[in-house]
Design an enzyme around this catalytic site. Structure first.
Site, PDB file in Angstrom:
ATOM      1  N   VAL A 121     -17.891  43.941  89.261  1.00  0.00           N
ATOM      2  CA  VAL A 121     -17.376  45.307  89.460  1.00  0.00           C
ATOM      3  C   VAL A 121     -18.404  46.248  90.083  1.00  0.00           C
ATOM      4  O   VAL A 121     -18.044  47.327  90.548  1.00  0.00           O
ATOM      5  CB  VAL A 121     -16.829  45.925  88.142  1.00  0.00           C
ATOM      6  CG1 VAL A 121     -15.621  45.163  87.638  1.00  0.00           C
ATOM      7  CG2 VAL A 121     -17.916  46.039  87.087  1.00  0.00           C
TER       8      VAL A 121
ATOM      9  N   TYR B 173     -28.140  52.795  78.402  1.00  0.00           N
ATOM     10  CA  TYR B 173     -26.736  52.486  78.084  1.00  0.00           C
ATOM     11  C   TYR B 173     -25.999  53.783  77.743  1.00  0.00           C
ATOM     12  O   TYR B 173     -24.892  54.026  78.219  1.00  0.00           O
ATOM     13  CB  TYR B 173     -26.697  51.510  76.906  1.00  0.00           C
ATOM     14  CG  TYR B 173     -25.315  51.132  76.435  1.00  0.00           C
ATOM     15  CD1 TYR B 173     -24.561  50.169  77.106  1.00  0.00           C
ATOM     16  CD2 TYR B 173     -24.753  51.730  75.300  1.00  0.00           C
ATOM     17  CE1 TYR B 173     -23.290  49.822  76.664  1.00  0.00           C
ATOM     18  CE2 TYR B 173     -23.491  51.378  74.858  1.00  0.00           C
ATOM     19  CZ  TYR B 173     -22.770  50.418  75.538  1.00  0.00           C
ATOM     20  OH  TYR B 173     -21.504  50.082  75.088  1.00  0.00           O
TER      21      TYR B 173
ATOM     22  N   LYS C 297     -22.730  55.514  79.700  1.00  0.00           N
ATOM     23  CA  LYS C 297     -21.436  55.820  79.067  1.00  0.00           C
ATOM     24  C   LYS C 297     -21.146  57.328  79.116  1.00  0.00           C
ATOM     25  O   LYS C 297     -19.986  57.729  79.242  1.00  0.00           O
ATOM     26  CB  LYS C 297     -21.424  55.296  77.625  1.00  0.00           C
ATOM     27  CG  LYS C 297     -21.479  53.770  77.540  1.00  0.00           C
ATOM     28  CD  LYS C 297     -20.307  53.109  78.250  1.00  0.00           C
ATOM     29  CE  LYS C 297     -20.236  51.617  78.003  1.00  0.00           C
ATOM     30  NZ  LYS C 297     -19.080  50.976  78.652  1.00  0.00           N
TER      31      LYS C 297
HETATM   32  P1  NAP Z   1     -18.850  41.561  75.913  1.00  0.00           P
HETATM   33  O1  NAP Z   1     -18.376  40.726  74.790  1.00  0.00           O
HETATM   34  O2  NAP Z   1     -20.251  41.413  76.370  1.00  0.00           O
HETATM   35  O3  NAP Z   1     -17.845  41.351  77.163  1.00  0.00           O
HETATM   36  C1  NAP Z   1     -18.055  42.047  78.362  1.00  0.00           C
HETATM   37  C2  NAP Z   1     -17.472  41.234  79.502  1.00  0.00           C
HETATM   38  O4  NAP Z   1     -17.718  41.946  80.745  1.00  0.00           O
HETATM   39  C3  NAP Z   1     -18.156  39.863  79.643  1.00  0.00           C
HETATM   40  O5  NAP Z   1     -17.204  38.866  79.901  1.00  0.00           O
HETATM   41  C4  NAP Z   1     -19.085  40.095  80.812  1.00  0.00           C
HETATM   42  O6  NAP Z   1     -19.456  38.922  81.489  1.00  0.00           O
HETATM   43  C5  NAP Z   1     -18.232  40.998  81.681  1.00  0.00           C
HETATM   44  N1  NAP Z   1     -19.026  41.598  82.742  1.00  0.00           N
HETATM   45  C6  NAP Z   1     -20.347  41.919  82.696  1.00  0.00           C
HETATM   46  N2  NAP Z   1     -20.748  42.390  83.872  1.00  0.00           N
HETATM   47  C7  NAP Z   1     -19.671  42.354  84.698  1.00  0.00           C
HETATM   48  C8  NAP Z   1     -19.477  42.694  86.041  1.00  0.00           C
HETATM   49  N3  NAP Z   1     -20.491  43.164  86.794  1.00  0.00           N
HETATM   50  N4  NAP Z   1     -18.251  42.547  86.591  1.00  0.00           N
HETATM   51  C9  NAP Z   1     -17.222  42.079  85.849  1.00  0.00           C
HETATM   52  N5  NAP Z   1     -17.354  41.714  84.553  1.00  0.00           N
HETATM   53  C10 NAP Z   1     -18.572  41.855  83.978  1.00  0.00           C
HETATM   54  O7  NAP Z   1     -18.674  43.117  75.579  1.00  0.00           O
HETATM   55  P2  NAP Z   1     -17.660  43.896  74.592  1.00  0.00           P
HETATM   56  O8  NAP Z   1     -18.375  44.157  73.343  1.00  0.00           O
HETATM   57  O9  NAP Z   1     -16.334  43.260  74.568  1.00  0.00           O
HETATM   58  O10 NAP Z   1     -17.607  45.295  75.365  1.00  0.00           O
HETATM   59  C11 NAP Z   1     -16.546  45.662  76.229  1.00  0.00           C
HETATM   60  C12 NAP Z   1     -16.728  47.128  76.597  1.00  0.00           C
HETATM   61  O11 NAP Z   1     -16.745  47.925  75.403  1.00  0.00           O
HETATM   62  C13 NAP Z   1     -18.034  47.426  77.327  1.00  0.00           C
HETATM   63  O12 NAP Z   1     -17.839  48.421  78.306  1.00  0.00           O
HETATM   64  C14 NAP Z   1     -18.929  47.964  76.215  1.00  0.00           C
HETATM   65  O13 NAP Z   1     -19.943  48.803  76.716  1.00  0.00           O
HETATM   66  C15 NAP Z   1     -17.916  48.711  75.381  1.00  0.00           C
HETATM   67  N6  NAP Z   1     -18.331  48.917  74.003  1.00  0.00           N
HETATM   68  C16 NAP Z   1     -18.592  47.865  73.171  1.00  0.00           C
HETATM   69  C17 NAP Z   1     -18.972  48.119  71.859  1.00  0.00           C
HETATM   70  C18 NAP Z   1     -19.262  47.015  70.869  1.00  0.00           C
HETATM   71  O14 NAP Z   1     -19.750  47.301  69.766  1.00  0.00           O
HETATM   72  N7  NAP Z   1     -18.989  45.754  71.176  1.00  0.00           N
HETATM   73  C19 NAP Z   1     -19.109  49.430  71.407  1.00  0.00           C
HETATM   74  C20 NAP Z   1     -18.833  50.479  72.270  1.00  0.00           C
HETATM   75  C21 NAP Z   1     -18.442  50.206  73.573  1.00  0.00           C
HETATM   76  P3  NAP Z   1     -20.984  38.333  81.255  1.00  0.00           P
HETATM   77  O15 NAP Z   1     -21.191  38.229  79.801  1.00  0.00           O
HETATM   78  O16 NAP Z   1     -21.002  37.012  81.961  1.00  0.00           O
HETATM   79  O17 NAP Z   1     -21.937  39.335  81.843  1.00  0.00           O
END
Ligand code: NAP
Length: 251
Positions: A65, A156, A160
Site C-alpha cells: 500500500v 507509530y 496514526k
Molecule cells: P498484523 O497482525 O501485523 O497484520 C497486519 C497486516 O498488514 C499483515 O498481514 C501485514 O503483512 C500487512 N501489511 C504490512 N505492510 C503492508 C503493506 N505495505 N501493504 C499491504 N499490507 C501490509 O496487525 P493487526 O494487529 O491486525 O493490525 C491491523 C491494523 O490495526 C494496523 O493498522 C494496526 O496499526 C492497527 N492496530 C492494531 C492494534 C493491536 O493491538 N493489534 C491496536 C491498534 C491499532 P506483513 O506482516 O507481511 O508485513
C-alpha cells in the site's frame, strides 16, 4: 453472491484485525476485495476461501500500500472484478518499536509510509470511482496509540495521528460527493502486532488493569464498529474517530 451485494476493499486482510474485518463484511453480505503484501498471498488465499464458503465473492488484490503504482493497479483490478467499491477499510499497518533517541531514520520512513501514506494512496486511487457513483464509505484503522501512545512507539503514534488528521479533512472534502470518512482506534488487540505489547506477562497485566473491561481485545471485537461506520445506519456520521479499546482512552 447475492444480486444486492455491496463491495468492500480491506487492506492488510491476511490475518489479525484485517482478516476479522474481511470475514465480518462477508457475513454481512458484502463481496470482499482482500489486499495484502505479496509475501502474504498464501494466507490471503485461505481468507478468500473462507469468504467464498460464506457464498460471497472474494478478490485477491496484492499490493504494497505504500507504493503508488501498485495501489493504482490494485484498485483498477478490484473495480474491474467487482464493478465498483462501496467501502474501503484501510487496515494495513506496521509497528516497529524504538525509542526516539536511537530510532533509525528508515524505521520512521517505513512506519509513516505504510500507515499514513498507504492510507492516502488507497483512498486517492479509489476516490474517482466513488465520486462518479456519488457514494462511498471510508473507514481508516488508526489506534489509541495515535492519541496517547506508549514509549518506543513515537513514530507509530505520529503515523496514526496523521491518519486521524487526514481523515478529518478528507471528510470535509468528499462529503459533497456522498462519501463519509471515519476512523476506528483499536486498543490492545491480540494479533501478531498486538503481541509486541503482550508477550511480557507483567505488561499484559498492566494493559488489562488499564482497561475498564479488564480484558485484551480479540480481532473480532473491532469488526462491529467498522461495519457500522460502513453501513447506511452511519450515513450522517463523518470525520469522526471511535475508540474500540474496552475502555482505555475515555472521552
Ligand atoms: P498484523 O497482525 O501485523 O497484520 C497486519 C497486516 O498488514 C499483515 O498481514 C501485514 O503483512 C500487512 N501489511 C504490512 N505492510 C503492508 C503493506 N505495505 N501493504 C499491504 N499490507 C501490509 O496487525 P493487526 O494487529 O491486525 O493490525 C491491523 C491494523 O490495526 C494496523 O493498522 C494496526 O496499526 C492497527 N492496530 C492494531 C492494534 C493491536 O493491538 N493489534 C491496536 C491498534 C491499532 P506483513 O506482516 O507481511 O508485513
Amino acid at each position: 453472491m447475492t444480486a444486492t451485494s455491496r463491495t468492500v476493499l480491506v487492506t492488510g486482510a491476511s490475518r489479525g484485525i484485517g482478516r476479522a474485518i474481511a470475514l465480518g463484511f462477508a457475513k454481512r453480505g458484502y463481496d470482499v476485495a482482500l489486499n495484502d503484501i505479496e509475501r502474504q498471498s498464501e494466507a490471503l488465499g485461505d481468507v478468500a476461501r473462507e469468504i467464498e464458503a460464506l457464498d460471497q465473492r472474494a478478490v485477491i488484490a496484492l499490493a504494497d500500500v505504500s507504493r503508488k503504482a501498485e495501489v493504482q493497479a490494485m484498485v483498477a483490478k478490484v473495480e474491474a472484478a467487482l464493478g465498483h467499491i462501496d467501502a474501503i477499510v484501510n487496515n494495513a499497518g506496521i509497528l516497529i518499536s524504538g525509542s526516539v533517541e536511537g530510532l533509525k531514520e528508515e524505521y520512521w520512513d517505513s512506519v509513516l509510509d505504510v500507515n499514513a501514506k498507504g492510507t492516502f494512496l488507497v483512498i486517492q486511487a479509489a476516490l474517482p470511482g466513488m465520486k462518479a457513483r456519488g457514494y462511498g464509505r471510508i473507514v481508516n484503522i488508526a489506534s489509541i496509540g495515535g492519541k496517547h501512545g506508549a514509549p518506543e512507539q513515537a513514530h507509530y503514534s505520529a503515523s496514526k495521528a496523521a491518519v486521524m488528521g487526514f481523515t478529518r479533512v478528507l471528510a470535509q472534502e468528499v462529503g459533497v460527493d456522498g462519501i463519509t470518512a471515519n476512523c476506528v482506534c483499536p486498543g490492545i488487540i491480540l494479533t501478531d502486532m498486538g503481541r509486541v505489547n503482550l508477550d511480557d506477562p507483567e505488561i499484559r497485566k498492566s494493559w488489562q488493569d488499564k482497561t475498564a473491561l479488564r480484558r485484551i481485545g480479540d480481532p473480532e471485537d473491532v469488526v462491529g464498529a467498522v461495519a457500522f461506520l460502513a453501513s447506511d445506519d452511519a450515513a450522517f456520521i463523518t470525520g469522526q474517530t471511535l475508540n474500540v479499546d474496552g475502555g482505555i482512552v475515555l472521552s
